[in-house]
Design an enzyme around this catalytic site. Structure first.
Site: not given
Length: 763
Positions: A239-240
């Site tokens: 995930d970012w």
């Protein structure tokens, strides 16, 4: 320079072998916010990723973000997962995936970040609108169909958030502390189903920790389970901003760090290899997967592709109509007659200013937007439609009392009032959790005032998570739970109100009476960086049904403008599963969809199990008077529980009950099926109790024989099986027998007994 079109002539392994360590490390970290790093001279193009999952959120240039703050290109905003799940229709979910792929191809996007299949542990989770259900089977089946629809057209999915991302409070750091059975039976099965059946191009790891270890650097999760047990061969992406230590993440099995770390990640990898902390083979492995993804994406790209925005808007309208749930319809107040000469009061700002999606990284800029007020006006040409906003949306500005007074005047003069209520955007979003289940007080006060002057009031709700209905629902004859209906939701709402569409949505989550009744209430949201999942297996309806707790509306509930009857239940078995067949008849006067739900239970199980678990379902459309045999397949493996002693999934050999109905509380037909179990019995040892020894197929008879051999040496004999003394002895450890003066069993007898069982286990 290698031509990417002919890159397949050089394998990904060969390509990576020709790169230096720094070049390989760079491949495993994003080039910018939305692209992977390219190596054109090696035939490795960039991969373009973009947010989803209910619509394409495409951003270009320097304004990229992962929070939904900045703008994006127009795209179809389909109903989010909270609504799609209530269709219980995998075919429809697949069509949404197909449409999303068409839009991705038209915009040059290779991987869409979705679907979100985390379990709704609590209705307070701010991101519940992005997730399907409180049930892992429903989440997994719909997620699988969505991924298949997307990837069949050549766009990759990114199944998220792996794993146990069930709250936004402390989402970057909180540890989801979950026992082995609960993790395996509730929080991982949806991922397992999607991974094994749909083979997504990528899996996205979560921000949170799982039992103390960050998901981004959790080798048990990313390697042992995902790859070793489930056979996953795709790419794992972060995930970012989820990566803490790039070297540790690589070693654990996280292939691609997103977004760009501005060189920090690759430098850390190079240094770790140089110091011996990280094996270069780990870098090679992940670089190969990045190259494979890049070439697959390039091979499926369709420059010049286009999509039909009108057709996609129509699909969004169909999904919205299918996903809305008619909770209450007293005295058949719905549907309204579109041809009647009547006065209709439309009250509530949401009718004019739709709340149609959630906030955060999934926020889509729609291609167009229907509002319910306009759709209602167009749907009833003979009616006099009046409107009053009733309350402000998400701001304290304005005179609420004046708005309420105006709404009361409008409602009092009408034959029927359609009252639009719901949660403002500030109440639920990615990034934070809800504090309660209540509607804003300005809305409940408005409802009380309106129903006082017009009891023929229909409530239409707009909310991404459940709201408390107890306390006000008895004031109104009808409630339509609209969830978040996407860009065509206004027209879909009018379709439902006037009977052009027959409500067919069924709840994918329980609506409790109050927050205090929810299973996770006492453990939410945790403390000191830990969320203890103390409710265990009993999530959602599993808890309410086991406790026989009263709820506002149960899992699977939903009304229709027609009625359905169930007859002739039959269950046939083969080696891999069960075909559950029931005849469903539309006994009403309108065509409609029914959702046949199959639940199972295992009375007499030796382990704790829910009283009812969803094992299969089917949405069937029937004309008035039509009957149709409907078959639901239940896999044998779905009857298994995760046995912590065996460290494996086991089906118990006993009579399993099959319940078929229209909700978890509306069971129409029941039968039992004798199921042959898997051969396993935990091997007892000297520290095992006598009860555990007696339950073992070898140890039980051996222990009984030993006790019979010393029976005559015990004054008065050993206690009978039905005596209190016998039950008390059942809790003794085997080794304790050697120390009891009343039982002439010595240490050698105990050792021989244990060895006898071990020899039998070895065969």
């Amino acid at each position: 320079m290698t031509d990417p079109a002919h890159a397949s002539e050089t394998s990904a392994q060969e390509t990576v072998a020709r790169l230096g360590l720094g070049e390989k490390a760079a491949l495993t970290t994003g080039a910018d916010w939305w692209h992977t790093a390219a190596r054109p001279e090696a035939g490795v193009p960039a991969v373009r990723l973009s947010d989803g999952p209910h619509g394409l959120r495409l951003q270009d240039g320097a304004d990229g973000d992962h929070l939904g703050i900045n703008g994006s290109a127009p795209a179809t905003c389909f109903p989010p997962a909270v609504t799609l799940a209530c269709t219980w229709d995998s075919e429809l979910a697949g069509r949404v995936g197909d449409a999303l792929a068409r839009e991705c191809l038209a915009h040059g996007v290779h991987v869409l970040l979705g679907p979100g299949i985390n379990i709704k542990r609590s209705p307070l989770c701010g991101r519940n609108f992005e997730y399907f259900s409180e049930d892992p089977l429903l989440s997994g089946v719909l997620g699988t169909a969505w991924v298949r629809g997307l990837q069949a057209r050549g766009v990759g999915a990114s199944v998220k958030h792996f794993a146990a991302n069930n709250q936004e409070t402390g989402r970057m750091t909180v540890s989801a502390d979950i026992d082995a059975r609960t993790l395996r039976e509730v929080y991982l099965p949806a991922f397992r189903r999607v991974v094994t059946e749909a083979r997504p191009w990528t899996v996205m790891c979560a921000y949170n920790r799982v039992n103390g270890v960050h998901a981004s650097q959790n080798p048990w999760l990313l390697t042992d389970v995902l790859r070793g047990e489930w056979g996953y061969e795709g790419l794992v992406v972060s995930d970012w901003g989820a990566v803490l230590d790039r070297a540790a993440a690589l070693a654990a099995g996280l292939d691609l760090e997103m977004p760009s770390s501005s060189g920090t990640g690759p430098a850390r990898v190079v240094a770790a290899v140089g110091s011996g902390e990280l094996d270069e083979k780990d870098v090679d492995r992940s670089a190969v997967r990045v190259v494979e993804l890049a070439r697959k994406a390039a091979a499926h790209a369709r420059p010049g592709a286009a999509f039909d925005p009108d057709a996609h808007h129509d699909l969004a309208r169909e999904v919205a109509a299918r996903g809305a749930v008619l909770l209450r319809n007293k005295d058949g107040v719905l549907p309204l007659d579109p041809a009647a000469v009547q006065r209709i009061a439309v009250v509530g700002e949401f009718a004019r200013t739709p709340r149609y999606q959630g906030e955060g990284s999934s926020r889509v800029t729609p291609t167009r937007l229907d509002d319910a007020l306009g759709a209602i006006t167009r749907s009833a040409p003979a009616a006099q439609v009046s409107f009053a906003p009733g309350f402000p949306v998400d701001t304290p500005d304005g005179d609420v009392a004046a708005l309420r007074e105006e709404a009361v005047r409008v409602a009092a003069a009408a034959d029927v009032t359609v009252l639009f209520l719901g949660l403002p955007p500030s109440y639920e979003s990615e990034g934070f959790d809800r504090e309660h289940l209540e509607l804003p007080s300005s809305q409940t006060e408005l409802l009380e005032a309106v129903t006082a002057v017009n009891p023929r009031t229909i409530v239409v709700l707009a909310n991404g998570g459940v709201v408390r209905l107890s306390g006000w629902i008895d004031l109104v004859p009808a409630v339509l739970e609209g969830w978040l209906l996407g860009q065509a939701g206004g027209s879909a709402t009018a379709d439902l109100l006037f009977g052009r569409a027959n409500p067919s949505g069924r709840l994918a989550e329980t609506i409790p009476l109050r927050l205090a009744d929810t299973p996770a209430h006492l453990g939410w949201p945790g403390e000191n960086g830990h969320a203890a999942y103390g409710e265990g297996l009993f999530v959602g309806y599993r808890s309410y049904d086991a406790r026989e707790a009263e709820v506002s509306f149960p899992f699977g509930h939903g009304l229709s403008y027609t009625t359905f009857a169930y007859t002739d239940l039959r269950v046939s078995c083969d080696g891999t599963g069960f075909d559950v067949t029931v005849t469903v008849t539309n006994t009403g006067e309108r065509a409609g969809h029914e959702v046949v739900q199959v639940y199972t239970s295992a009375p007499g199980s030796r382990v704790t199990r829910p009283v009812r678990e969803l094992r299969g379902f089917a949405a069937v459309r029937l004309e008035p008077g039509e009957s149709r045999p409907t078959t639901v397949r239940v896999a044998r493996s779905d009857l298994a529980h995760f046995d912590t002693a065996a460290g494996a999934w086991l089906v118990e050999g006993l009579d399993h009950r099959f319940d078929v109905g229209a909700s978890s509380r509306d069971i129409r037909l029941t039968t039992t099926v004798a199921v042959e179990g898997d051969p396993f019995a935990p091997e007892p040892g000297p520290d095992s109790t006598l009860a555990e020894w007696f339950a073992h197929p070898v140890g039980g008879p051996a222990l009984a024989e030993l006790l019979r051999s010393v029976q005559e040496s015990v004054p008065g004999g050993l206690p009978q099986e039905d005596s209190p003394w016998h039950r008390m002895m059942a809790g003794l450890r085997l080794g304790q027998l050697a120390g009891l003066p009343i039982v002439p069993v010595g240490p050698d007898d105990v050792r021989e007994l244990v060895e006898k069982v071990r020899r039998a286990a070895r065969g």
